[in-house]
Design an enzyme around this catalytic site. Structure first.
Site, mmCIF file in Angstrom:
data_model
loop_
_atom_site.group_PDB
_atom_site.id
_atom_site.type_symbol
_atom_site.label_atom_id
_atom_site.label_comp_id
_atom_site.label_asym_id
_atom_site.label_seq_id
_atom_site.Cartn_x
_atom_site.Cartn_y
_atom_site.Cartn_z
ATOM 1 N N GLU A 174 94.108 -64.453 1.804
ATOM 2 C CA GLU A 174 94.936 -63.025 2.256
ATOM 3 C C GLU A 174 94.592 -61.895 1.422
ATOM 4 O OE1 GLU A 174 98.777 -64.680 1.530
ATOM 5 O OE2 GLU A 174 99.125 -63.082 0.096
ATOM 6 N N HIS B 230 102.600 -61.832 4.554
ATOM 7 C CA HIS B 230 103.151 -62.032 3.185
ATOM 8 C C HIS B 230 104.301 -61.054 3.014
ATOM 9 C CE1 HIS B 230 102.123 -63.387 -1.323
ATOM 10 N NE2 HIS B 230 103.370 -63.067 -1.177
ATOM 11 N N ALA C 131 105.552 -70.146 0.707
ATOM 12 C CA ALA C 131 105.203 -70.263 -0.733
ATOM 13 C C ALA C 131 104.077 -69.582 -1.127
ATOM 14 C CB ALA C 131 105.154 -71.834 -1.397
ATOM 15 N N ARG C 132 102.780 -70.354 -1.067
ATOM 16 C CA ARG C 132 101.234 -69.793 -1.389
ATOM 17 C C ARG C 132 100.210 -70.549 -0.500
ATOM 18 N NH1 ARG C 132 103.196 -65.947 -3.448
ATOM 19 N NH2 ARG C 132 102.928 -65.184 -5.724
#
Ligand code: DGY
Length: 325
Positions: free
Chosen positions: A272, A291, A242-243
């Site tokens: 990131e 990612h 997700a994050r």
């Protein structure tokens, strides 16, 4: 085409897939970023000087300050992303700037990465990969590199939106029992037998694999913290596609070190790309990818076309399909 597209100017902040740039160039006057250089906040503002809209990614931060400095000619920010946590939506609303995103089209790709992260963590793929590539593989034995099977285990979904639902469908392929927590319970067809938990704590208690699929917002920030990790079954596997902000890194790293969390499969990170928690590079029980959730040719084209559909609607005087502000 009888609309205002041909005359509209678009600031495109990142290099996009060729098919997307071709369609952009056919419809608009574009300021492309052919070097794919990351623009600073000041550059975003100055490059927007003649832009009617900005087509950007989650790598550009449209916080309240940047949005307040955008010139009045900017009518829209069309995101090449489903996540919009990099945009201050209230600030955009205040300026009357339309903001759109690209839902739906990346759910399959992200669910695939969710499965990769789950299996990578459960079956120690990062460790094994590094061993073979580093020429350190010397033996096979019945007790060599034992992982944990996910088949038949309980898959706990935090945030049963579009991606969460596809991930649940894929996890069913491993005969996993699906549990979820969401703001509201899904209709039975969408639930497809998944077990609803009206509190997060209740979901945590039954999740052999906990998979995070909620957006990053003030309610979810740091959601997986030390206190909540304690509520998970011993030896749980944590998956985050997700994050990064949804996880309290110190808490997760401590639990990975102690074995309280058996392993984690992570696609997204606080800080990131280059300032992630150092332990994620070091711990054997962490499987990481950079990612990649939506990183397939098919999906990135679809995201670009979806962002363009939104721009086309805006410049044709219609309501864009994916308006978030
Ligand atoms: C998204 O769409 O939110 C992905 O994380 C890529 O930005």
């Amino acid at each position: 085409m009888n609309d205002s597209r041909q005359s509209a100017a678009i600031l495109v902040t990142r290099k996009l897939p060729p098919a997307v740039e071709e369609r952009l160039a056919r419809g608009y006057r574009c300021d492309f970023n052919s070097d794919d250089r990351l623009y600073s906040a000041d550059e975003l503002v100055s490059r927007a000087a003649n832009a009617d809209a900005i087509l950007c990614c989650h790598t550009e931060h449209f916080n309240a300050d940047v949005i307040s400095r955008l010139p009045d000619n900017v009518r829209a920010i069309a995101n090449f992303s489903v996540g919009v946590d990099h945009c201050d939506l209230d600030a955009a609303r205040e300026r009357g700037i339309i903001v759109t995103n690209t839902p739906d089209v990346l759910s399959d790709a992200t669910a695939e990465i969710t499965m990769l992260c789950m299996l990578g963590a459960a079956r120690r793929a990062g460790e094994g990969y590094a061993m073979v590539r580093g020429d350190r593989w010397r033996d096979w034995s019945p007790t060599f590199m034992l992982g944990c099977q996910v088949t038949g285990k309980r898959f706990g979904v935090v945030g049963m939106g579009r991606v969460g639902q596809v991930a649940a469908r894929r996890a069913r392929g491993f005969d996993m029992e699906i549990h979820y927590h969401n703001r509201s319970r899904l209709a039975p067809e969408a639930e497809a037998g998944a077990i609803y938990h009206d509190t997060l704590d209740s979901l945590l208690a039954v999740s052999d694999v906990l998979s995070l699929h909620c957006p990053n917002n003030p309610d979810s920030r740091g959601l997986l913290n030390a206190e909540r990790i304690e509520k998970l079954p011993e030896g749980v596997i944590v998956v985050n596609t997700a994050r990064g902000a949804v996880v309290d890194d110190e808490a997760l790293v401590a639990a990975l070190r102690s074995g309280r969390v058996r392993a984690a499969g992570l696609d997204v990170f606080n800080g990131e790309p280059d300032a992630i928690h150092a332990a994620y590079r070091e711990l054997d029980n962490v499987f990481v990818v950079p990612h990649l959730g939506s990183a397939t040719v098919e999906t990135r084209d679809a995201m670009g076309f979806r962002a363009l559909d939104n721009l086309d609607a805006i410049f044709a005087g219609r309501e864009p399909g994916d308006r978030v502000a």
